[in-house]
Design an enzyme around this catalytic site. Structure first.
Site, PDB file in Angstrom:
ATOM      1  N   TYR A   1       0.836  -1.168  -0.076  1.00 33.70           N
ATOM      2  CA  TYR A   1       0.015  -0.088   0.078  1.00 33.70           C
ATOM      3  C   TYR A   1       0.932   1.273   0.031  1.00 33.70           C
ATOM      4  CZ  TYR A   1      -3.020   3.457   2.065  1.00 33.70           C
ATOM      5  OH  TYR A   1      -3.853   4.461   2.468  1.00 33.70           O
TER       6      TYR A   1
ATOM      7  N   ASP B   1      10.243  -7.468  -3.070  1.00 33.48           N
ATOM      8  CA  ASP B   1       8.700  -8.095  -2.524  1.00 33.48           C
ATOM      9  C   ASP B   1       8.495  -9.429  -2.866  1.00 33.48           C
ATOM     10  OD1 ASP B   1       5.862  -8.143  -1.554  1.00 33.48           O
ATOM     11  OD2 ASP B   1       6.241  -5.839  -1.836  1.00 33.48           O
TER      12      ASP B   1
ATOM     13  N   SER C   1       6.126   3.070  13.292  1.00 35.61           N
ATOM     14  CA  SER C   1       4.765   3.273  13.508  1.00 35.61           C
ATOM     15  C   SER C   1       4.735   4.113  14.804  1.00 35.61           C
ATOM     16  CB  SER C   1       4.156   1.795  13.681  1.00 35.61           C
ATOM     17  OG  SER C   1       2.792   2.151  13.986  1.00 35.61           O
TER      18      SER C   1
ATOM     19  N   TYR D   1       3.408  -6.694  17.407  1.00 35.46           N
ATOM     20  CA  TYR D   1       3.720  -5.788  16.208  1.00 35.46           C
ATOM     21  C   TYR D   1       4.381  -4.356  16.348  1.00 35.46           C
ATOM     22  CZ  TYR D   1       3.186  -2.344  12.531  1.00 35.46           C
ATOM     23  OH  TYR D   1       3.424  -1.529  11.685  1.00 35.46           O
TER      24      TYR D   1
ATOM     25  N   LYS E   1       8.672  -3.098  15.800  1.00 34.51           N
ATOM     26  CA  LYS E   1       8.908  -1.925  15.388  1.00 34.51           C
ATOM     27  C   LYS E   1       9.964  -1.259  15.945  1.00 34.51           C
ATOM     28  CE  LYS E   1       6.915  -1.853  11.510  1.00 34.51           C
ATOM     29  NZ  LYS E   1       7.523  -1.823  10.052  1.00 34.51           N
TER      30      LYS E   1
ATOM     31  N   ASN F   1      -1.781   7.716  11.048  1.00 33.10           N
ATOM     32  CA  ASN F   1      -2.773   6.531  10.323  1.00 33.10           C
ATOM     33  C   ASN F   1      -2.751   6.835   9.000  1.00 33.10           C
ATOM     34  OD1 ASN F   1      -3.592   6.510  13.493  1.00 33.10           O
ATOM     35  ND2 ASN F   1      -4.940   5.096  12.590  1.00 33.10           N
TER      36      ASN F   1
ATOM     37  N   ASN G   1      -8.486  -2.097   9.548  1.00 31.23           N
ATOM     38  CA  ASN G   1      -8.613  -0.422   9.847  1.00 31.23           C
ATOM     39  C   ASN G   1      -9.667   0.222   9.403  1.00 31.23           C
ATOM     40  OD1 ASN G   1      -5.206  -1.389   9.073  1.00 31.23           O
ATOM     41  ND2 ASN G   1      -5.816  -0.362  10.956  1.00 31.23           N
TER      42      ASN G   1
ATOM     43  N   ARG H   1      -7.922  10.141  15.963  1.00 32.11           N
ATOM     44  CA  ARG H   1      -6.594   9.740  15.212  1.00 32.11           C
ATOM     45  C   ARG H   1      -6.142  10.791  14.311  1.00 32.11           C
ATOM     46  NH1 ARG H   1      -7.274   6.468  18.523  1.00 32.11           N
ATOM     47  NH2 ARG H   1      -7.272   4.190  18.657  1.00 32.11           N
TER      48      ARG H   1
ATOM     49  N   ARG I   1     -12.638  -1.836  21.320  1.00 35.95           N
ATOM     50  CA  ARG I   1     -11.738  -2.871  20.717  1.00 35.95           C
ATOM     51  C   ARG I   1     -10.374  -2.842  21.857  1.00 35.95           C
ATOM     52  NH1 ARG I   1      -9.178  -2.416  14.722  1.00 35.95           N
ATOM     53  NH2 ARG I   1      -8.170  -0.561  15.717  1.00 35.95           N
TER      54      ARG I   1
HETATM   55  P1  NAD Z   1       1.586  -3.659   2.952  1.00 32.76           P
HETATM   56  O1  NAD Z   1       1.322  -4.986   3.649  1.00 32.76           O
HETATM   57  O2  NAD Z   1       0.541  -3.329   2.087  1.00 32.76           O
HETATM   58  O3  NAD Z   1       2.982  -3.723   2.271  1.00 32.76           O
HETATM   59  C1  NAD Z   1       4.054  -4.368   2.814  1.00 32.76           C
HETATM   60  C2  NAD Z   1       4.848  -5.110   1.797  1.00 32.76           C
HETATM   61  O4  NAD Z   1       5.899  -5.781   2.160  1.00 32.76           O
HETATM   62  C3  NAD Z   1       3.664  -6.039   0.981  1.00 32.76           C
HETATM   63  O5  NAD Z   1       3.894  -5.797  -0.516  1.00 32.76           O
HETATM   64  C4  NAD Z   1       4.388  -7.594   1.279  1.00 32.76           C
HETATM   65  O6  NAD Z   1       3.956  -8.472   0.398  1.00 32.76           O
HETATM   66  C5  NAD Z   1       5.877  -7.192   1.447  1.00 32.76           C
HETATM   67  N1  NAD Z   1       6.448  -8.247   2.572  1.00 32.76           N
HETATM   68  C6  NAD Z   1       6.070  -8.673   3.672  1.00 32.76           C
HETATM   69  N2  NAD Z   1       6.865  -9.526   3.983  1.00 32.76           N
HETATM   70  C7  NAD Z   1       7.849  -9.631   3.408  1.00 32.76           C
HETATM   71  C8  NAD Z   1       9.053 -10.452   3.191  1.00 32.76           C
HETATM   72  N3  NAD Z   1       9.252 -11.201   4.217  1.00 32.76           N
HETATM   73  N4  NAD Z   1       9.887 -10.419   2.148  1.00 32.76           N
HETATM   74  C9  NAD Z   1       9.651  -9.219   1.293  1.00 32.76           C
HETATM   75  N5  NAD Z   1       8.452  -8.621   1.069  1.00 32.76           N
HETATM   76  C10 NAD Z   1       7.501  -8.773   2.220  1.00 32.76           C
HETATM   77  O7  NAD Z   1       1.703  -2.568   4.235  1.00 32.76           O
HETATM   78  P2  NAD Z   1       2.016  -1.144   4.137  1.00 32.76           P
HETATM   79  O8  NAD Z   1       0.638  -0.474   4.974  1.00 32.76           O
HETATM   80  O9  NAD Z   1       2.257  -0.802   2.837  1.00 32.76           O
HETATM   81  O10 NAD Z   1       2.970  -0.818   5.381  1.00 32.76           O
HETATM   82  C11 NAD Z   1       4.344  -0.763   4.976  1.00 32.76           C
HETATM   83  C12 NAD Z   1       5.084  -0.662   6.187  1.00 32.76           C
HETATM   84  O11 NAD Z   1       4.864   0.389   6.892  1.00 32.76           O
HETATM   85  C13 NAD Z   1       5.197  -1.735   6.767  1.00 32.76           C
HETATM   86  O12 NAD Z   1       6.465  -2.023   7.396  1.00 32.76           O
HETATM   87  C14 NAD Z   1       4.247  -1.392   7.963  1.00 32.76           C
HETATM   88  O13 NAD Z   1       4.475  -1.975   9.245  1.00 32.76           O
HETATM   89  C15 NAD Z   1       4.318   0.230   8.361  1.00 32.76           C
HETATM   90  N6  NAD Z   1       3.447   1.021   8.719  1.00 32.76           N
HETATM   91  C16 NAD Z   1       2.138   0.675   8.132  1.00 32.76           C
HETATM   92  C17 NAD Z   1       1.058   1.442   8.738  1.00 32.76           C
HETATM   93  C18 NAD Z   1      -0.312   1.286   7.986  1.00 32.76           C
HETATM   94  O14 NAD Z   1      -1.143   1.622   8.762  1.00 32.76           O
HETATM   95  N7  NAD Z   1      -0.312   0.976   6.757  1.00 32.76           N
HETATM   96  C19 NAD Z   1       1.221   2.178   9.852  1.00 32.76           C
HETATM   97  C20 NAD Z   1       2.632   2.492  10.357  1.00 32.76           C
HETATM   98  C21 NAD Z   1       3.513   1.762   9.821  1.00 32.76           C
HETATM   99  C1  WQD Z   2      -8.839   4.061  13.928  1.00 32.25           C
HETATM  100  C2  WQD Z   2      -9.962   4.310  14.796  1.00 32.25           C
HETATM  101  C3  WQD Z   2     -10.718   2.221  16.098  1.00 32.25           C
HETATM  102  C4  WQD Z   2     -12.020  -0.130  12.848  1.00 32.25           C
HETATM  103  C5  WQD Z   2      -3.721   0.794  13.560  1.00 32.25           C
HETATM  104  C6  WQD Z   2      -2.450   0.083  14.056  1.00 32.25           C
HETATM  105  C7  WQD Z   2      -1.325   0.682  13.953  1.00 32.25           C
HETATM  106  C8  WQD Z   2      -1.161   1.557  12.565  1.00 32.25           C
HETATM  107  C9  WQD Z   2      -2.192   2.116  12.160  1.00 32.25           C
HETATM  108  C10 WQD Z   2       0.512   0.184  11.577  1.00 32.25           C
HETATM  109  C11 WQD Z   2      -9.928   3.583  16.277  1.00 32.25           C
HETATM  110  C12 WQD Z   2     -11.727   2.701  15.059  1.00 32.25           C
HETATM  111  C13 WQD Z   2     -11.558   0.867  13.447  1.00 32.25           C
HETATM  112  C14 WQD Z   2     -13.398  -0.470  12.714  1.00 32.25           C
HETATM  113  C15 WQD Z   2     -13.654   1.291  14.328  1.00 32.25           C
HETATM  114  N1  WQD Z   2      -0.696   0.593  11.861  1.00 32.25           N
HETATM  115  N2  WQD Z   2     -12.172   1.654  14.358  1.00 32.25           N
HETATM  116  N3  WQD Z   2     -14.152   0.419  13.529  1.00 32.25           N
HETATM  117  O1  WQD Z   2      -5.829   1.182  15.596  1.00 32.25           O
HETATM  118  O2  WQD Z   2      -5.166   3.712  15.331  1.00 32.25           O
HETATM  119  O3  WQD Z   2      -3.946   2.079  14.211  1.00 32.25           O
HETATM  120  O4  WQD Z   2      -3.548   1.252  11.939  1.00 32.25           O
HETATM  121  O5  WQD Z   2       1.553   0.468  11.953  1.00 32.25           O
HETATM  122  O6  WQD Z   2      -0.276   0.084  14.460  1.00 32.25           O
HETATM  123  O7  WQD Z   2      -2.953  -0.289  15.326  1.00 32.25           O
HETATM  124  O8  WQD Z   2      -6.053   2.372  13.357  1.00 32.25           O
HETATM  125  O9  WQD Z   2      -7.766   2.365  11.672  1.00 32.25           O
HETATM  126  O10 WQD Z   2      -7.791   0.323  13.145  1.00 32.25           O
HETATM  127  O11 WQD Z   2      -8.540   2.497  13.903  1.00 32.25           O
HETATM  128  O12 WQD Z   2     -14.439   2.033  14.994  1.00 32.25           O
HETATM  129  O13 WQD Z   2     -13.867  -1.256  12.120  1.00 32.25           O
HETATM  130  O14 WQD Z   2     -11.153   3.605  14.088  1.00 32.25           O
HETATM  131  O15 WQD Z   2     -11.252   1.867  17.244  1.00 32.25           O
HETATM  132  O16 WQD Z   2     -10.274   4.583  17.140  1.00 32.25           O
HETATM  133  P1  WQD Z   2      -5.517   2.444  14.656  1.00 32.25           P
HETATM  134  P2  WQD Z   2      -7.444   1.808  12.885  1.00 32.25           P
END
Ligand code: NAD
Ligand code: WQD
Length: 350
Positions: free
Chosen positions: A14, A34, A127, A151, A155, A181, A201, A233, A295
């Site tokens: 993403y 990937d 994160s 998780y 990180k 977020n 999410n 958030r 939750r």
């Molecule tokens: P995503 O799952 O869409 O993308 C992660 C990518 O990594 C995927 O394409 C997956 O196939 C690849 N991948 C996973 N394990 C792998 C492995 N062992 N070897 C090679 N490729 C691998 O997730 P995203 O939302 O794009 O998140 C990207 C990064 O940002 C992640 O590290 C995630 O923890 C971090 N992050 C995401 C969020 C969020 O809410 N989306 C928030 C904070 C941090």
């Molecule tokens: C947002 C708000 C929920 C779903 C998560 C991870 C965090 C980071 C980002 C990777 C909250 C509410 C949600 C639903 C709801 N990811 N909610 N109904 O929990 O802030 O963060 O994603 O690093 O590590 O924990 O994001 O989008 O899940 O929730 O009411 O079906 O929406 O309670 O208040 P969150 P979220």
């Protein structure tokens, strides 16, 4: 920045796919690594089309030391952006070893493969979850870290590894970005978030309600100490977040050796109800919801203080929640089943 070569792990995902577009537009040469465990090669085809650029793609697991080393030797990167990882908070509780293996072990592997880089530079996806339940808002980078999930601990441990590595490695730079977020999609509507199975999410869940794949949103808790009782958030548009990576690469090319951490958020909070209402405006529909118990593990409110990033990276978020919801809706309505990766047989409305 032409001729600067960047390895992007997790580039099909993403945030990675949106960042690829910004990198290619800025003239970087890119190699994606990937294993597609949570993404589809289709996202990369669309990135190539949207950017009219070619880039390398290597299907490999970041835990495979031989494969990763060979890719680094062949591509000779100047910098690495490390997105690859596992990110589902609930899944991490049931598969802790897998989460440590990929998120910590995979990071170690990459750093070993970076040995030949002169100087080595890495941008890391961290994160806001590392902060846990906040003591104060907005959250700055000095806020104590006490992640409440496997998780989040993966990180934080990966951050520690990067800090120690940067201290011990001459000339090395590690830039850690703590995303708040991330939501929304590219304004083309051609790439976006494509969760496998029921979304964990908020925004992707609302998007699936809007497109008719889910009956209604469950709002997790209506009695928080926030302005309307629902969780608050700091939502950040994924395109703003993508641009933060380009800014971080620029920063890493000129900053002093060592490590740095930056919050990447807008500095503004929105509640679940406010996001739902903004989404209703975007899709011109009334979206059904019900309030259910909180939750476990959720915090009432989380908002970034992005001042460090604004000052040092010369970056700031420009897009608001209406842009986030409109772009999400454009993506979801054009691609109701995402990239069609692993057809989702669990969809409730089928
Ligand atoms: P995503 O799952 O869409 O993308 C992660 C990518 O990594 C995927 O394409 C997956 O196939 C690849 N991948 C996973 N394990 C792998 C492995 N062992 N070897 C090679 N490729 C691998 O997730 P995203 O939302 O794009 O998140 C990207 C990064 O940002 C992640 O590290 C995630 O923890 C971090 N992050 C995401 C969020 C969020 O809410 N989306 C928030 C904070 C941090
Ligand atoms: C947002 C708000 C929920 C779903 C998560 C991870 C965090 C980071 C980002 C990777 C909250 C509410 C949600 C639903 C709801 N990811 N909610 N109904 O929990 O802030 O963060 O994603 O690093 O590590 O924990 O994001 O989008 O899940 O929730 O009411 O079906 O929406 O309670 O208040 P969150 P979220």
């Amino acid at each position: 920045m032409s001729n600067t070569r960047v390895i992007v792990t997790g580039g099909a995902g993403y945030i990675g796919s949106h960042t690829l577009i910004e990198l290619l537009i800025a003239g970087y040469e890119v190699c994606v690594v990937d294993n597609f465990v949570n993404s589809s090669p289709e996202s990369l085809k669309r990135v190539a089309r949207l950017s009219s650029q070619h880039f390398r793609v290597e299907r490999a697991d970041i835990r495979d030391a031989c494969a990763v080393t060979a890719i680094f030797r062949a591509f000779q990167p100047d910098a690495v952006i490390h997105f690859a990882g596992l990110k589902a908070v609930g899944e991490g509780e049931t598969l802790p070893l897998e989460y440590y293996d990929v998120n910590v072990g995979g990071t170690l592997n990459l750093l070993r493969a970076m040995t030949g880089m002169r100087p080595p530079a890495i941008i890391f996806s961290s994160s806001a979850t590392v902060y846990g339940d906040p003591d104060y808002l907005p959250i700055d980078e000095q806020h104590p870290t006490r992640p409440a999930s496997v998780y989040g601990r993966t990180k934080l441990i990966a951050e520690d590894v990067l800090r120690d590595w940067a201290r011990a490695t001459p000339g090395a730079r590690a830039v850690m970005l703590r995303y708040f977020n991330p939501v929304g999609a590219h304004d083309s509507g051609d790439i976006g978030e494509d969760p496998q199975g029921p979304p964990n999410n908020l925004m992707p869940f609302i998007a699936q309600v809007a497109v008719g794949l889910r009956d209604r949103l469950a709002i997790f808790g209506g009695d928080y100490d926030t302005r309307d009782g629902t969780g608050l958030r700091d939502y950040i548009h994924v395109v703003d977040l993508a641009r933060a990576h380009v800014a971080a690469l620029n920063y890493a090319s000129t900053c002093a050796p060592g490590s740095d951490v930056f919050n990447i958020g807008t500095g503004y909070g929105a509640t679940v109800r406010e996001i739902l209402q903004a989404y209703e405006r975007a899709c011109c529909k009334t979206l059904p919801y019900h309030i259910v118990p909180r939750r476990p593990g959720d915090v009432a409110a989380s908002v970034a203080d992005p001042t460090r990033a604004i000052t040092a990276l010369n970056w700031r978020a420009e897009l608001g929640i209406n842009d986030m919801c409109q772009s999400s809706w454009k993506w979801q309505s054009r691609n109701p089943r995402g990239f069609q990766f692993g057809v989702d047989v669990t969809l409730e409305a089928e």
